[in-house]
Design a protein around this motif. Structure first.
Motif, PDB file in Angstrom:
ATOM      1  N   ALA A   1     -12.478  16.958  -5.932  1.00 56.91           N
ATOM      2  CA  ALA A   1     -11.586  17.154  -4.758  1.00 56.91           C
ATOM      3  C   ALA A   1     -10.667  17.671  -4.980  1.00 56.91           C
ATOM      4  O   ALA A   1      -9.125  18.166  -3.992  1.00 56.91           O
ATOM      5  N   SER A   2      -9.421  17.368  -6.522  1.00 59.69           N
ATOM      6  CA  SER A   2      -8.603  17.797  -6.346  1.00 59.69           C
ATOM      7  C   SER A   2      -8.195  19.345  -5.907  1.00 59.69           C
ATOM      8  O   SER A   2      -6.826  19.489  -5.226  1.00 59.69           O
ATOM      9  N   LYS A   3      -9.015  20.005  -6.855  1.00 57.95           N
ATOM     10  CA  LYS A   3      -9.274  21.383  -6.648  1.00 57.95           C
ATOM     11  C   LYS A   3      -9.758  21.984  -4.887  1.00 57.95           C
ATOM     12  O   LYS A   3      -8.764  22.430  -4.072  1.00 57.95           O
ATOM     13  N   GLN A   4     -10.891  20.815  -3.897  1.00 64.77           N
ATOM     14  CA  GLN A   4     -11.091  21.400  -3.215  1.00 64.77           C
ATOM     15  C   GLN A   4      -9.904  21.075  -2.284  1.00 64.77           C
ATOM     16  O   GLN A   4     -10.063  21.925  -0.876  1.00 64.77           O
ATOM     17  N   LEU A   5      -9.193  20.101  -2.794  1.00 63.49           N
ATOM     18  CA  LEU A   5      -8.990  19.594  -1.203  1.00 63.49           C
ATOM     19  C   LEU A   5      -7.335  20.203  -1.755  1.00 63.49           C
ATOM     20  O   LEU A   5      -6.695  19.217  -0.806  1.00 63.49           O
ATOM     21  N   LYS A   6      -7.400  20.706  -2.216  1.00 62.51           N
ATOM     22  CA  LYS A   6      -5.705  21.222  -3.274  1.00 62.51           C
ATOM     23  C   LYS A   6      -4.594  20.118  -2.599  1.00 62.51           C
ATOM     24  O   LYS A   6      -3.894  19.482  -2.704  1.00 62.51           O
ATOM     25  N   LEU A   7      -5.484  18.590  -3.693  1.00 62.05           N
ATOM     26  CA  LEU A   7      -4.691  17.487  -3.800  1.00 62.05           C
ATOM     27  C   LEU A   7      -3.893  16.983  -4.920  1.00 62.05           C
ATOM     28  O   LEU A   7      -3.987  17.740  -6.430  1.00 62.05           O
ATOM     29  N   ALA A   8      -2.611  16.422  -4.878  1.00 63.95           N
ATOM     30  CA  ALA A   8      -1.777  16.670  -6.520  1.00 63.95           C
ATOM     31  C   ALA A   8      -1.492  14.865  -5.714  1.00 63.95           C
ATOM     32  O   ALA A   8      -1.396  14.551  -5.019  1.00 63.95           O
ATOM     33  N   ILE A   9      -0.755  14.549  -7.559  1.00 70.60           N
ATOM     34  CA  ILE A   9      -0.136  13.250  -7.554  1.00 70.60           C
ATOM     35  C   ILE A   9       1.192  13.804  -6.775  1.00 70.60           C
ATOM     36  O   ILE A   9       1.808  14.751  -6.272  1.00 70.60           O
ATOM     37  N   GLY A  10       1.716  12.585  -5.398  1.00 69.84           N
ATOM     38  CA  GLY A  10       2.518  12.291  -4.473  1.00 69.84           C
ATOM     39  C   GLY A  10       2.305  13.144  -2.675  1.00 69.84           C
ATOM     40  O   GLY A  10       2.802  13.210  -1.898  1.00 69.84           O
ATOM     41  N   SER A  11       0.995  14.233  -2.977  1.00 68.55           N
ATOM     42  CA  SER A  11       0.424  14.203  -2.000  1.00 68.55           C
ATOM     43  C   SER A  11       0.592  13.326  -0.728  1.00 68.55           C
ATOM     44  O   SER A  11      -0.668  12.044  -1.555  1.00 68.55           O
ATOM     45  N   GLU A  12       0.952  12.934   0.384  1.00 71.65           N
ATOM     46  CA  GLU A  12       0.890  12.112   1.683  1.00 71.65           C
ATOM     47  C   GLU A  12       0.121  12.143   2.407  1.00 71.65           C
ATOM     48  O   GLU A  12      -0.552  13.161   2.539  1.00 71.65           O
ATOM     49  N   PHE A  13      -0.917  10.969   3.370  1.00 72.94           N
ATOM     50  CA  PHE A  13      -2.024  11.081   4.246  1.00 72.94           C
ATOM     51  C   PHE A  13      -1.717  10.219   4.683  1.00 72.94           C
ATOM     52  O   PHE A  13      -1.091   9.157   4.916  1.00 72.94           O
ATOM     53  N   GLU A  14      -2.679  10.223   6.130  1.00 71.22           N
ATOM     54  CA  GLU A  14      -3.083   9.707   7.341  1.00 71.22           C
ATOM     55  C   GLU A  14      -4.129   9.221   6.741  1.00 71.22           C
ATOM     56  O   GLU A  14      -5.047   9.841   6.904  1.00 71.22           O
ATOM     57  N   VAL A  15      -4.241   7.806   7.285  1.00 72.80           N
ATOM     58  CA  VAL A  15      -5.263   7.363   8.446  1.00 72.80           C
ATOM     59  C   VAL A  15      -5.494   7.197   9.502  1.00 72.80           C
ATOM     60  O   VAL A  15      -4.931   7.250  10.298  1.00 72.80           O
ATOM     61  N   ILE A  16      -7.040   7.990  10.141  1.00 75.65           N
ATOM     62  CA  ILE A  16      -7.181   7.520  11.549  1.00 75.65           C
ATOM     63  C   ILE A  16      -8.431   7.650  11.721  1.00 75.65           C
ATOM     64  O   ILE A  16      -9.027   6.994  11.304  1.00 75.65           O
TER      65      ILE A  16
ATOM     66  N   ASP B   1       1.050  -1.230   0.093  1.00 74.38           N
ATOM     67  CA  ASP B   1       0.019   0.238  -0.207  1.00 74.38           C
ATOM     68  C   ASP B   1       0.689   1.366  -0.367  1.00 74.38           C
ATOM     69  O   ASP B   1       1.792   1.493   0.860  1.00 74.38           O
ATOM     70  N   LEU B   2       0.674   1.980  -0.275  1.00 75.34           N
ATOM     71  CA  LEU B   2       1.224   3.819  -0.803  1.00 75.34           C
ATOM     72  C   LEU B   2       0.128   4.454  -0.551  1.00 75.34           C
ATOM     73  O   LEU B   2      -0.428   4.573  -0.965  1.00 75.34           O
ATOM     74  N   PHE B   3       0.244   5.422   0.877  1.00 79.71           N
ATOM     75  CA  PHE B   3      -0.330   6.256   1.219  1.00 79.71           C
ATOM     76  C   PHE B   3      -0.042   7.956   0.840  1.00 79.71           C
ATOM     77  O   PHE B   3       0.203   8.799   1.514  1.00 79.71           O
ATOM     78  N   GLN B   4      -0.127   7.727  -0.838  1.00 76.87           N
ATOM     79  CA  GLN B   4      -0.435   8.670  -1.647  1.00 76.87           C
ATOM     80  C   GLN B   4      -1.434   8.703  -2.472  1.00 76.87           C
ATOM     81  O   GLN B   4      -2.370   7.937  -3.040  1.00 76.87           O
ATOM     82  N   ILE B   5      -1.288   9.947  -2.995  1.00 78.03           N
ATOM     83  CA  ILE B   5      -2.240   9.844  -4.354  1.00 78.03           C
ATOM     84  C   ILE B   5      -1.496   9.701  -5.266  1.00 78.03           C
ATOM     85  O   ILE B   5      -0.066  10.762  -5.857  1.00 78.03           O
ATOM     86  N   ILE B   6      -2.121   8.904  -6.248  1.00 76.56           N
ATOM     87  CA  ILE B   6      -1.258   8.369  -8.023  1.00 76.56           C
ATOM     88  C   ILE B   6      -2.016   8.229  -8.656  1.00 76.56           C
ATOM     89  O   ILE B   6      -1.470   8.586  -9.411  1.00 76.56           O
ATOM     90  N   TYR B   7      -3.249   9.528  -8.600  1.00 79.40           N
ATOM     91  CA  TYR B   7      -3.736   9.669 -10.058  1.00 79.40           C
ATOM     92  C   TYR B   7      -4.785  10.625  -9.472  1.00 79.40           C
ATOM     93  O   TYR B   7      -5.407  10.340  -8.861  1.00 79.40           O
TER      94      TYR B   7
END
Lengths: 247, 247, 247
Positions: free
Chosen positions: A232-247, A164-170
């Motif tokens: 979502a990409s604009k509203q949450l400022k996400l790009a390829i490579g953006s890392e995230f946590e799971v809580i 699992d890669l905890f990043q945005i990939i696409y």
């Protein structure tokens, strides 16, 4: 009798409508291929063989059996990285040894793996898709062997990457942000935290209000962040490579 | 026995995913074409038949023999410019007489050239790709002659264009800037000067540091300006039509 | 003997080069389809099933007979809207009951209409194009019936929509702005008024000066606003949904 591929699927970061995909197809047909050729993806993450590897692997379960996939996301083209041919659980994959095939190989139960070694010298050495990978696929389609040496899968670039890669990939056309995390890894009660925003699970788009963000398991079994009727990409400022946590 | 085309390749500025390419294909299949159809290029320089002509010509050597190429970059569609059919060194080309086919014709050793003259009247007169060029290609694919008159190649728009165009003719998906100059025209010791920046030669991307710019001979034998892992078009402010010097 | 489709055409808002179209094709081939598959349109107005419906309907007359069109513009995917299969004047259409098929159905002289009801449960419920519509098309292509119930066409979403939509429904690659108004609805002496600009008729691009705007009847019999050698969408600030008057 040797099994020949039923289809060829192309997975690249070549961009759409540009001539790279077209020339690759022309080469395949010119080599006598009669199988159908599918444009599986032409907008894989540009120059990013790791993100692309997770995306590519997610498609395999949903492709017909005996597909051969030519995969090219290859910032190191022209260098001396190896060209690989692998058969993973019934699908063939052809591409550079830069990690692009690694996730598919890591996931597979049954793997055969070899290099591709042609004696031909392409006049210009920068278009391996057209000049090396396509002819190799054509050999398979014509029921012939591809010259090369067996490879230990532990020596492939990316052999040590996690499942699992905890990043945005696409980021898709609708602004949905796909991650490299399998749908089964998370529980529906968990939230994704990215850019200080906490995102809950929902089953589908229509389960939340227009404009609300949520994560869900997409049709390729990857965790995806979306906004109902929004980007979502604009509203949450996400790009390829953006890392995230799971809580 | 007349030779029929093995493949059809489409070269247009129609844009990708839009319905123009799709309708052209539907017309071809509707006319009984059984050959494969290749999307060779859908993002040729928009409205720019001269830049497109140099790009188109660069592909021919790398296409299988007996390809028919339908080429449409046609700002004058609906005017009275001629529709042309030419056979150049084994490939058929179909398109408008606005220069788009000229570079291929100028380069070729053996050229047959004629107009396309249908008696059919399309209901709406602006989509020659679908309504004139596709039916002409279908005739070829079905082994039939295309009605028209022989043409003197010196009368074609662009007959007087030079073999090398010292301009950028295409920006690809990676930001690489392709010129209309053949690779054999320059020596590797020469530099390209554009926007006051001097650009040296390198053999491939991986031969220079990430972020460095260089020129090289691309896989279609054209001089191309690139940046390793970067966007040459942005970094060097290049666009289609940018002129450069060789020093 | 049952007629089987000659071709499959895909009409979607999936975006080009992304993997959605590719996976849909892979599913079709995997179900044994041998017919050609045409990318008719991948950039239909995103999430906008009404604008897309007028665009889709405009293509039908120009497609070969016995085409099956899989149409997906479906912001409500995952909800309980019906899946529909209709045969309109010789063409099959498959898509969601959200208006997308309504204009084609409203225009047609002869209509058969049914739901699509599979017993299969897709693992993830958000990709109906791949998991419901493609298998339904494959049944047609293989000469089989598609399970479902007959539908009264007056119950379809969009059954009450007008024949002409006085709005921009599509902006093409050149910046031309296509409306939902049939060419026969207007007289050439009439003008279109949009954003306080009055736009006269011209027959083709080359009939006006470069930079001038005009309306004309496009190759699919829709009223279209264009600028010769310019971008109408930018020059006139037009977008999908822009409303206009006829004066």
């Amino acid at each position: 009798m040797q099994i020949t591929p039923d289809f060829i699927a192309l997975f690249t970061d070549f961009g759409v409508g540009s001539h790279y995909v077209g020339q690759l197809k022309a080469r395949l047909y010119g080599e006598g291929v009669t199988q159908q050729i599918i444009d599986l993806c032409a907008d894989a993450p540009i120059y990013d063989s790791r993100a692309s590897a997770y995306l590519l692997a997610s498609f395999l379960e949903y492709l017909p059996k005996h597909t051969v996939i030519i995969a090219v996301v290859d910032p190191g083209v022209g260098s001396d990285r190896r060209a690989l041919l692998t058969k993973c659980d019934g699908h063939w994959l052809i591409g550079p040894d830069n990690g692009l095939l690694a996730v598919a190989i890591n996931y597979a139960k049954e793997v055969h793996l070899q290099t591709i070694q042609f004696k031909v010298k392409p006049k210009h050495c920068t278009f391996h898709g057209r000049d090396i990978f396509a002819p190799a696929a054509a050999l398979l389609c014509n029921g012939q062997d591809v010259p090369g040496d067996e490879v230990d899968k532990m020596t492939v670039v990316g052999a040590d990457w996690p499942n699992d890669l905890f990043q945005i990939i696409y980021i898709d056309h609708y602004g949905n942000a796909v991650s490299g995390v399998a749908g089964d890894t998370l529980m529906f009660s968990q939230r994704i935290k990215v850019n200080d925003i906490e995102i809950p699970h929902a089953k589908t788009f229509s389960a939340v209000e227009p404009g609300s963000c949520f994560w869900y398991v997409n049709a390729n079994n990857l965790v995806e962040v979306a906004v109902n009727c929004g980007m979502a990409s604009k509203q949450l400022k996400l790009a390829i490579g953006s890392e995230f946590e799971v809580i």
